[in-house]
Design an enzyme around this catalytic site. Sequence first.
Site, short mmCIF file in Angstrom:
data_model
loop_
_atom_site.label_atom_id
_atom_site.label_comp_id
_atom_site.label_asym_id
_atom_site.label_seq_id
_atom_site.Cartn_x
_atom_site.Cartn_y
_atom_site.Cartn_z
N PHE A 11 34.96 58.28 77.97
CA PHE A 11 34.17 57.33 77.31
C PHE A 11 35.20 56.23 77.28
O PHE A 11 34.16 55.45 77.08
CB PHE A 11 34.54 57.96 76.14
CG PHE A 11 34.66 57.74 74.81
CD1 PHE A 11 34.33 56.85 74.69
CD2 PHE A 11 36.31 57.54 73.64
CE1 PHE A 11 34.15 56.64 73.08
CE2 PHE A 11 36.13 57.60 72.84
CZ PHE A 11 35.19 56.29 72.74
N ASN A 32 35.63 62.36 89.16
CA ASN A 32 34.89 62.72 89.33
C ASN A 32 33.58 63.85 88.53
O ASN A 32 33.38 64.58 88.85
CB ASN A 32 36.19 64.86 89.78
CG ASN A 32 36.63 65.03 88.19
OD1 ASN A 32 36.15 64.26 87.21
ND2 ASN A 32 37.60 65.57 88.47
N PHE A 34 33.94 65.19 85.99
CA PHE A 34 34.42 66.09 84.95
C PHE A 34 33.89 66.41 83.80
O PHE A 34 32.85 67.01 83.25
CB PHE A 34 35.81 66.56 85.23
CG PHE A 34 35.90 68.29 84.48
CD1 PHE A 34 35.21 68.86 83.88
CD2 PHE A 34 36.84 67.85 83.13
CE1 PHE A 34 35.38 70.61 83.52
CE2 PHE A 34 37.32 69.45 82.42
CZ PHE A 34 36.60 70.31 82.49
N THR A 35 34.15 65.24 82.78
CA THR A 35 33.86 65.15 81.44
C THR A 35 32.84 63.83 81.73
O THR A 35 32.41 62.87 80.22
CB THR A 35 34.27 64.86 80.56
OG1 THR A 35 35.60 64.29 81.16
CG2 THR A 35 34.70 66.36 79.95
N GLY A 36 33.02 62.57 82.93
CA GLY A 36 32.22 61.86 82.54
C GLY A 36 30.71 61.71 82.94
O GLY A 36 29.86 62.55 83.75
N VAL A 57 41.52 62.31 91.10
CA VAL A 57 43.02 61.73 91.45
C VAL A 57 43.82 62.48 91.90
O VAL A 57 45.04 62.28 92.27
CB VAL A 57 42.87 60.95 89.94
CG1 VAL A 57 42.44 60.54 89.78
CG2 VAL A 57 43.23 62.46 88.96
N LYS A 103 52.91 51.12 93.83
CA LYS A 103 54.09 50.69 94.87
C LYS A 103 53.57 50.07 96.60
O LYS A 103 54.27 48.89 96.97
CB LYS A 103 54.74 52.23 94.94
CG LYS A 103 55.87 52.16 95.89
CD LYS A 103 56.84 53.64 95.82
CE LYS A 103 57.43 53.12 97.30
NZ LYS A 103 58.40 53.93 97.58
N TYR A 143 47.74 69.42 78.28
CA TYR A 143 48.07 68.46 78.30
C TYR A 143 49.33 67.59 78.22
O TYR A 143 49.60 66.61 78.18
CB TYR A 143 46.31 68.22 76.92
CG TYR A 143 46.33 66.84 76.19
CD1 TYR A 143 44.88 66.25 77.58
CD2 TYR A 143 46.22 66.35 75.51
CE1 TYR A 143 44.64 64.73 77.32
CE2 TYR A 143 45.97 64.89 75.38
CZ TYR A 143 45.12 63.88 76.31
OH TYR A 143 44.27 63.70 75.84
N THR A 173 40.29 58.02 69.16
CA THR A 173 39.04 56.66 68.84
C THR A 173 38.17 56.93 69.45
O THR A 173 37.99 58.07 70.27
CB THR A 173 39.76 55.81 70.65
OG1 THR A 173 41.00 55.83 70.56
CG2 THR A 173 38.54 54.63 70.82
P1 NAD Z 1 37.20 62.05 78.64
O1 NAD Z 1 36.96 63.04 78.90
O2 NAD Z 1 36.35 61.11 78.29
O3 NAD Z 1 37.20 60.65 80.06
C1 NAD Z 1 37.92 61.20 80.93
C2 NAD Z 1 37.51 60.70 82.14
O4 NAD Z 1 37.78 61.83 83.38
C3 NAD Z 1 35.91 61.31 83.28
O5 NAD Z 1 34.88 60.65 83.12
C4 NAD Z 1 35.88 62.82 83.87
O6 NAD Z 1 35.47 62.51 84.14
C5 NAD Z 1 37.62 61.34 84.43
N1 NAD Z 1 38.03 62.63 85.16
C6 NAD Z 1 38.71 63.68 84.45
N2 NAD Z 1 39.81 64.98 85.41
C7 NAD Z 1 39.77 63.79 86.64
C8 NAD Z 1 40.36 63.45 87.51
N3 NAD Z 1 40.82 64.95 88.51
N4 NAD Z 1 39.71 62.89 89.19
C9 NAD Z 1 39.26 61.55 88.83
N5 NAD Z 1 38.26 61.58 87.95
C10 NAD Z 1 38.67 62.85 86.83
O7 NAD Z 1 38.20 61.15 77.73
P2 NAD Z 1 38.29 59.69 77.21
O8 NAD Z 1 38.38 60.24 75.95
O9 NAD Z 1 37.39 58.60 77.96
O10 NAD Z 1 39.93 59.58 77.75
C11 NAD Z 1 40.32 58.46 78.62
C12 NAD Z 1 41.58 58.76 78.81
O11 NAD Z 1 42.43 58.09 77.65
C13 NAD Z 1 42.35 60.46 79.46
O12 NAD Z 1 43.11 60.35 79.72
C14 NAD Z 1 42.75 60.47 78.17
O13 NAD Z 1 44.41 61.39 77.99
C15 NAD Z 1 43.67 59.33 77.08
N6 NAD Z 1 43.28 59.54 75.88
C16 NAD Z 1 42.43 59.32 74.92
C17 NAD Z 1 42.27 59.49 74.16
C18 NAD Z 1 41.01 59.55 72.45
O14 NAD Z 1 41.02 59.50 71.61
N7 NAD Z 1 39.85 58.93 73.18
C19 NAD Z 1 43.33 59.33 72.72
C20 NAD Z 1 45.00 59.53 73.73
C21 NAD Z 1 44.43 59.74 75.03
#
Ligand code: NAD
Length: 308
Positions: A11, A32, A34-36, A57, A103, A143, A173
Amino acid sequence: MRILVTGGAGFLGSNLCTRLINDGHEVICLDNFFTGRKANIAHLLDNPRFELVRHDVTDPFKFEVDQIYNLACPASPPHYQYNPIKTTKTSVMGAINCLGLAKRVKARVFQASTSEVYGDPQVHPQPEEYWGNVNPIGKRSCYDEGKRCAETLFFDYHRENKVDIRVIRIFNTYGPHMLSNDGRVVSNFIVQALGGEDITIYGDGSQTRSFCYVDDLIEGFVRFMDQTEIVGPMNCGNPGEFTMLQLAEAVLREVGGKSKIVHKPLPADDPKQRKPDISLARRVLKWEPQIPLEEGLRRTIAYFRTQA
Ligand code: NAD
Ligand code: UDP
């Protein structure tokens, strides 16, 4: 610049990749899936400045880049609790791999941290100085503690190895490119209202959150990354505070329809209140959210209508 975005197909990641491409940069999106999903970045695939890499990652990676945005990590409670051990590994080993790369190639590296580092906060609103109230052994801990440990690693690499870090704490967000089965509250309520289904409020709906529209957040990301005054941690979010009942009513007002509000059990350790103190971002970045909840909901509802 050449910029690596981990979690770039998610997202926030896909919205960030679009912004960076529009700003004229070269972008490597690592994910990867997973949720993308590819659909989130389909509009970028033909751009010669955009590259997509399927990679996890938790395994090391090497790219010659100027900046790294580390966003890889599932963010929605049902998704990060699906495989909690993997969630902690993603946060901790993902941070180590990004920091090691930063680094080596002397890149500036950004960590997407979270308001969850404050846990169920006893200080309200939450300033960056607050150390939080986090359960280390509960369902949300994979988390929360993973993200806290990632912050620790960022600051140790900064102190010990002079790595140029930026740590941002993101508050809830929402916006286009959230998954319809994401499980977070804004997308749940919108998808339920559009489908004429019951709106599921967990608990009595008096718990509060502050909701930031994605375009405002991404503007904050870029301003934070491109300044040199502070490394963070810095809160980023919209200080408007709403109960889940108010959010459900706002969604119903925008969508219309016949959905009823129903109550379901409150998940364990669900924070009772959350609202960012954004004085630091206001002062240093001259940044504050521009898009009020009603407008952001309207845009997000329009997006979900196209996903039906
Ligand atoms: P999301 O789940 O839509 O996106 C996470 C992305 O990371 C996905 O594309 C998923 O496939 C990828 N991913 C997960 N594990 C992985 C791995 N091991 N290797 C490679 N890719 C991997 O979530 P988001 O809302 O887009 O959040 C993005 C980041 O922002 C996250 O780190 C989340 O913790 C942080 N965050 C988001 C919010 C929010 O409200 N959206 C709030 C606080 C923090
Ligand atoms: N929530 C809800 N109904 C839903 C999904 C979530 O009432 O269908 C509540 C949840 O219990 C929490 C708030 O909405 O109090 C925000 O939940 P979300 O999962 O979006 O984010 P987080 O709890 O991580 O801030």
